[in-house]
Design an enzyme around this catalytic site. Structure first.
Site, PDB file in Angstrom:
ATOM      1  N   ASP A 131       0.854  -1.189   0.000  1.00  0.00           N
ATOM      2  CA  ASP A 131       0.000   0.000   0.000  1.00  0.00           C
ATOM      3  C   ASP A 131       0.886   1.233   0.000  1.00  0.00           C
ATOM      4  O   ASP A 131       2.005   1.198   0.520  1.00  0.00           O
ATOM      5  CB  ASP A 131      -0.903   0.013   1.241  1.00  0.00           C
ATOM      6  CG  ASP A 131      -1.945  -1.084   1.223  1.00  0.00           C
ATOM      7  OD1 ASP A 131      -2.390  -1.460   0.127  1.00  0.00           O
ATOM      8  OD2 ASP A 131      -2.319  -1.556   2.310  1.00  0.00           O
ATOM      9  N   ASP A 165      -7.138  -1.187  -4.418  1.00  0.00           N
ATOM     10  CA  ASP A 165      -8.195  -0.822  -3.468  1.00  0.00           C
ATOM     11  C   ASP A 165      -9.102   0.266  -4.048  1.00  0.00           C
ATOM     12  O   ASP A 165     -10.316   0.241  -3.855  1.00  0.00           O
ATOM     13  CB  ASP A 165      -7.587  -0.326  -2.145  1.00  0.00           C
ATOM     14  CG  ASP A 165      -6.730  -1.371  -1.466  1.00  0.00           C
ATOM     15  OD1 ASP A 165      -6.990  -2.576  -1.655  1.00  0.00           O
ATOM     16  OD2 ASP A 165      -5.793  -0.978  -0.738  1.00  0.00           O
TER      17      ASP A 165
END
Length: 189
Positions: A131, A165
């Site tokens: 991420d 995401d």
């Protein structure tokens, strides 16, 4: 038949583009940043290298293999559903939303399945999701008079996430839009 081919080509192209861009960004961050490193783009947008061992917001349950296998099974079901929607000549919005959800899910599956082996830190299926996008829109401290958390730091929108995401969230948003407005109108007619 031509409509089916166009919809299938659009869906496949969208999935491929999201997957390619997601993996390019993840590999760049993984190979260029050290864990926890931040790059300030603006005061409210930063790139931060974080590895997520579980689900959204770092949540996890049980052995990671179960989460990875669940993601794979859900992705297979999504592909079957996308093919069904294309054959039934469903709305472009429905096909786009499910394609985005699949692309995002598959992008994170790649990390879980292969990154542990590629980057030599875990066996297959036990890798971590990379991420990097961080948007701390408001930073400050809780008021001192608030019990238990008074004086503690506060960040509004603290999650760190990736392009996969984003694709999942946009896909779910479009799916809600489709179900709320377009699909309801078709059923009423």
């Amino acid at each position: 038949m031509q409509t089916i081919t166009k919809k299938a080509l659009f869906s496949a192209s969208l999935v491929f583009f999201i997957l390619l861009l997601d993996q390019i960004i993840k590999i760049w961050v993984k190979t260029s940043f050290y864990l926890g490193e931040e790059l300030y783009i603006t005061s409210f947008f930063r790139l931060v290298f974080v590895e997520n061992n579980g689900m959204a917001f770092g949540m996890s349950f049980g052995d990671k293999i179960y989460l990875t296998l669940f993601r794979i099974l859900a992705s297979i079901a999504l592909v079957v559903y996308i093919v069904h929607c294309i054959k039934k000549k469903e709305s472009n919005l429905l096909i786009t939303s499910t394609s985005l959800i699949f692309a995002g899910a598959f992008g994170n599956i790649i990390d879980c399945v292969f990154y542990g082996q590629i980057f030599d830190y875990a066996p297959y299926f036990y890798g971590k999701v990379v991420d990097m996008f961080y948007f701390p829109l408001i930073e400050g401290h809780y008021w001192d008079w608030i019990p238990y958390i008074g004086g503690d730091p506060f960040v509004f929108f603290a999650p760190v996430f990736n392009l996969a995401d984003v694709a999942i969230c946009v896909g779910v948003g479009l799916l809600i839009l489709y179900e709320s407005f377009f699909n309801r109108n078709e059923k009423e007619q």
